[in-house]
Design an enzyme around this catalytic site. Sequence first.
Site, mmCIF file in Angstrom:
data_model
loop_
_atom_site.group_PDB
_atom_site.id
_atom_site.type_symbol
_atom_site.label_atom_id
_atom_site.label_comp_id
_atom_site.label_asym_id
_atom_site.label_seq_id
_atom_site.Cartn_x
_atom_site.Cartn_y
_atom_site.Cartn_z
ATOM 1 N N TYR A 33 -31.229 93.463 89.505
ATOM 2 C CA TYR A 33 -30.049 92.233 88.897
ATOM 3 C C TYR A 33 -30.840 90.988 89.299
ATOM 4 O O TYR A 33 -30.772 90.918 90.646
ATOM 5 C CB TYR A 33 -28.468 92.474 88.818
ATOM 6 C CG TYR A 33 -27.871 91.208 87.997
ATOM 7 C CD1 TYR A 33 -27.802 90.918 86.943
ATOM 8 C CD2 TYR A 33 -27.399 90.448 89.321
ATOM 9 C CE1 TYR A 33 -26.984 90.364 86.058
ATOM 10 C CE2 TYR A 33 -26.670 89.296 88.327
ATOM 11 C CZ TYR A 33 -26.032 88.758 87.548
ATOM 12 O OH TYR A 33 -25.451 88.026 86.635
ATOM 13 N N GLY A 69 -16.295 71.239 78.896
ATOM 14 C CA GLY A 69 -17.710 71.660 78.324
ATOM 15 C C GLY A 69 -17.912 71.374 76.841
ATOM 16 O O GLY A 69 -17.290 70.254 75.727
#
Length: 303
Positions: free
Chosen positions: A169, A25
């Site tokens: 979360y 990436g």
Amino acid sequence: MSAFDFHAVPSKKGKLAIVTGANTGLGYYTALGLAQKDFEVVLACRNLEKAEKAKESIKEIYPDAKLKCLEIDLGKQSSVRAFVKQFFLHYKQLDLLVNNAGIMMTPYEITEDGFEGQLATNYLGHFTLTALLLETLEKTKDSRIVMVSSLSHRRGEIRFDDLHFKHGYKEFEAYAQSKLACLMFAYQLDKKLRAKGYQIKALAAHPGITITELIDHFNPIVKSMARVVAPLLFSPTDKAALPILRAAVDPQVSGGEYYGPNGFREYKGAPTRVASSKSSKDPRAQEKLWELSEQLTRNKLLE
């Protein structure tokens, strides 16, 4: 500020860079770009096998590249410290530290250090890495630190009352928090460096929107749609790395600046200086995050 032409950047032979997450990436294309400008580049990666493949790939494109692979898992403070020990066995200088490695919207995890996983990898690991390398960066003339942030920082907040998401979360909120923390750290670090009379520049950059392996945890349908839409709306990854490279090598940049694409909503475009959210510039929050980061990682910076 004038336009940036990476091709016009002169050779940086004799200079040394570390790029975290350099095997894929943005990290890969950042490492490739630096290698093509004759930096010696340390590919600091969690998976050494993948790092070696990235090294081979860069050498195929630019045979004169000087590259070294060293293992680091930014999600583990012990691994960061072990990396630094290995680094010092080979090098006594450091011209550029690109804190790029990251994970995105991963399932909930508390690391061995007690940190939420995305915050641990994207921010706290880099906080420790920077702390342990700061003295060497200061001894190396015209050195720089580049923190890789994200457009997502605009939707983030530092949850000082529940930094590690022990209650409720949410993957994106945790990611946005970690990238906001990276940007706040860059700003605060540069201020503290200047206050101490250091010559190091600390900057931040974001790539706009690009499709990388960070989306591996996404829903398969969302991933497929993203890959179809990406060429129309977003930057290819090699172009998305240009804001990082500008922050790393452009002689015109100043410490404490933030770079990203200049196009619509900063999704894509030429690398330029960009603005950031009001919360990223809050001096009280920056200082609170700094102090908390020192406590969590057991590091003291610029004392």
